[in-house]
Design an enzyme around this catalytic site. Structure first.
Site, short mmCIF file in Angstrom:
data_model
loop_
_atom_site.label_atom_id
_atom_site.label_comp_id
_atom_site.label_asym_id
_atom_site.label_seq_id
_atom_site.Cartn_x
_atom_site.Cartn_y
_atom_site.Cartn_z
N GLU A 60 0.81 -1.22 0.00
CA GLU A 60 0.00 0.00 0.00
C GLU A 60 0.85 1.27 0.00
O GLU A 60 0.50 2.25 -0.67
CB GLU A 60 -0.95 0.00 1.21
CG GLU A 60 -2.12 -0.96 1.09
CD GLU A 60 -1.75 -2.40 1.38
OE1 GLU A 60 -2.60 -3.29 1.16
OE2 GLU A 60 -0.60 -2.65 1.83
N HIS A 129 -8.88 -6.01 11.66
CA HIS A 129 -9.59 -5.91 10.39
C HIS A 129 -11.00 -5.36 10.56
O HIS A 129 -11.85 -5.54 9.69
CB HIS A 129 -9.68 -7.29 9.71
CG HIS A 129 -8.39 -7.78 9.17
ND1 HIS A 129 -7.34 -8.13 9.99
CD2 HIS A 129 -7.95 -7.97 7.90
CE1 HIS A 129 -6.32 -8.54 9.25
NE2 HIS A 129 -6.67 -8.45 7.98
#
Length: 325
Positions: A60, A129
């Site tokens: 990322e 998450h």
């Protein structure tokens, strides 16, 4: 109007803007060959080719940086994070480069780019998450933050985000991609920074955004059976925030509950509460109530997760509390 899924609305918005402007492209993990981790880019590789729909490594920081550089050079990138939990790996590029480049370059470099992907919890995905970072990004000058709750809003807001000359954080939900809603066939956009009254009412204002607003609407239905009229406002855009819509509603109902799927400390709800007490204190007939997740990392256990997340019963209790019932 036709009825389509949330993921289809996202795909349509991106595809229409890519047809409209060749500077727009999509990049991220599995967006091309796999049609997107949540199938939100289905068919786009076939239509636009690998130069405009780009699969990236699991990196990322790297592809967020590439997108920033390309935006400085006239492109309009859409960066998909498989989840905003993973955006933390690339947050330096978002906060220190994308958000600040216009100011640091004295306006020479507008930053027309969108960072999009799922936010908050999506079932039993555990602590790392299941996080909502809307308030993190909204705390940063230079960023706009959008969190739609319906397919109609998602398409109209995403098209506006792609056309915007500032970086936009566009946050969705894994649990909403299959949601269905009415979306027009023709061209339309929804301006950023304008809230929507999802349900009109006269007794209590409930402000929320994203998928958790469904719990507010469920609660409003139940409370209506008891003669309590709840006005539900969907922020849609967290930054810039439509303070006027909230204030005007509070002046009508004299009571406010804020529902948010995030931790309580320094939350979006905290910001709303401050602005209401500053601009509408004399209109309040009860202290503002906020409903958030528990102030802990998200649990994996389904029993604990149910307690951790806000729900419609929490909203009903808060509404009755501000009405002294």
């Amino acid at each position: 109007m036709r009825t389509i899924q949330f993921r289809e609305a996202i795909c349509e918005a991106m595809s229409e803007e890519m047809r409209r402007d060749e500077a727009v492209y999509l990049m991220g993990e599995e967006v091309a060959e796999y049609n997107g981790a949540y199938k939100a880019s289905k068919g786009m590789l076939d239509e636009f080719g690998p130069k405009r729909v780009i699969d990236t490594p699991i990196a990322e920081l790297g592809f967020a940086g590439i997108a920033v550089g390309s935006a400085m050079n006239g492109c309009r990138p859409i960066v998909e994070f498989m989840t905003f939990n993973f955006s933390l790996v690339g947050i330096d590029q978002v906060i220190n480069n994308a958000a600040k480049m216009r100011q640091m370059s004295a306006g020479q470099f507008p930053m027309p780019m969108v960072f999009r992907g799922p936010t908050a919890s999506a079932g039993q995905l555990a602590a790392t998450h299941s996080q909502a970072f809307e308030n993190w990004f909204a705390n940063t000058p230079g960023l706009k933050v959008v969190v739609p709750s319906t397919p109609y809003d998602a398409k109209g807001l995403l098209k506006s985000a792609i056309r915007d000359n500032d970086p936009v954080i566009f946050m969705e939900s894994e649990q909403m991609y299959g949601d269905k809603g009415e979306v027009p066939e023709g061209e339309y956009t929804i301006p950023l920074g304008v809230a929507d009254i999802k349900r009109e009412g006269s007794d209590v204002t409930v402000v929320s955004f994203g998928k958790i607003i469904k719990e507010a609407l469920i609660a409003a239905e139940e409370l209506a059976k008891e003669g309590i009229s709840v006005e539900v406002i969907d922020l849609r855009t967290v930054r810039p925030m439509d303070y006027d819509a909230i204030i005007n509603s509070v002046k009508k109902t004299n009571r406010l509950v804020v529902l948010e799927e995030a931790w309580p400390f320094a939350s979006v709800a905290s910001e709303i509460t401050y602005m209401v007490q500053e601009r509408a204190f004399d209109y309040l007939d009860a202290p503002v109530q906020r409903i958030t997740t528990a102030d802990t990392p998200a649990p994996y256990s389904p029993t604990l997760l149910k307690e951790w997340l806000p729900n419609s019963n929490d909203v009903i209790k808060a509404v009755k509390k501000v009405m002294y019932k």
